[in-house]
Scaffold this motif. Structure first.
Motif, PDB file in Angstrom:
ATOM      1  N   THR A  38       2.405   2.836  -2.329  1.00 58.18           N
ATOM      2  CA  THR A  38       2.097   3.781  -3.418  1.00 58.18           C
ATOM      3  C   THR A  38       0.665   4.301  -3.344  1.00 58.18           C
ATOM      4  N   GLU A  39      -0.275   3.485  -2.830  1.00 61.09           N
ATOM      5  CA  GLU A  39      -1.667   3.920  -2.753  1.00 61.09           C
ATOM      6  C   GLU A  39      -1.957   4.772  -1.519  1.00 61.09           C
ATOM      7  N   LYS A  40      -1.283   4.486  -0.416  1.00 59.14           N
ATOM      8  CA  LYS A  40      -1.528   5.192   0.842  1.00 59.14           C
ATOM      9  C   LYS A  40      -0.213   5.636   1.488  1.00 59.14           C
ATOM     10  N   MET A  85       0.762   8.423   2.877  1.00 61.59           N
ATOM     11  CA  MET A  85       0.708   9.262   4.084  1.00 61.59           C
ATOM     12  C   MET A  85       0.608   8.435   5.361  1.00 61.59           C
ATOM     13  N   SER A  86       0.029   7.258   5.290  1.00 61.50           N
ATOM     14  CA  SER A  86      -0.043   6.405   6.477  1.00 61.50           C
ATOM     15  C   SER A  86       0.980   5.276   6.437  1.00 61.50           C
ATOM     16  N   THR A  87       1.289   4.788   5.256  1.00 58.38           N
ATOM     17  CA  THR A  87       2.178   3.630   5.145  1.00 58.38           C
ATOM     18  C   THR A  87       3.640   3.997   5.350  1.00 58.38           C
ATOM     19  N   GLU A 131       0.806  -1.221   0.000  1.00 61.77           N
ATOM     20  CA  GLU A 131       0.000   0.000   0.000  1.00 61.77           C
ATOM     21  C   GLU A 131       0.842   1.276   0.000  1.00 61.77           C
TER      22      GLU A 131
END
Length: 109
Positions: free
Chosen positions: A37-39, A41-43, A35
């Motif tokens: 690349t998709e998330k 800011m949290s990952t 995740e």
């Protein structure tokens, strides 16, 4: 020896590392490396914080965030963390060294 990242912050030496145990702990807490690349800011913060678990488990999240904000070459840092994270996972599929005592298996279908 597993890969480590070291630095000094406020006169304290830090060694960041992932182990099978810490990677499993991160996964149990919901970390999913794919995740990134998709998330991001949290990952990405979770990837960085997870590297503290092996040697600096009780460092507060605020301190980890401050450290991250002061580190340079962040793109390179994230690449190194991803490489470090992947290392314990790869040990699960590596063949054992040649020695007596290795187990062979067969399938019956």
């Amino acid at each position: 020896m597993s890969k480590q990242l070291t630095f000094t912050f406020e006169d304290k030496e830090y060694t960041l590392e992932y182990t099978r145990r810490t990677v499993a702990e991160m996964e149990k807490k919901g970390f999913i490396a794919s995740e990134i690349t998709e998330k991001p800011m949290s990952t990405l913060p979770a990837l960085f914080a997870g590297a503290f678990l092996a040697h600096h488990r009780f460092v507060k999240q605020d301190t980890i965030d401050t450290i991250y904000s002061k580190l340079t070459k962040k793109e390179e840092l994230i690449g190194k963390l991803a490489e470090m994270y992947n290392e314990p996972i790869m040990t699960l599929v590596e063949e054992p060294e040649e020695s007596k005592g290795n187990l062979n298996w067969t399938a019956t279908w």
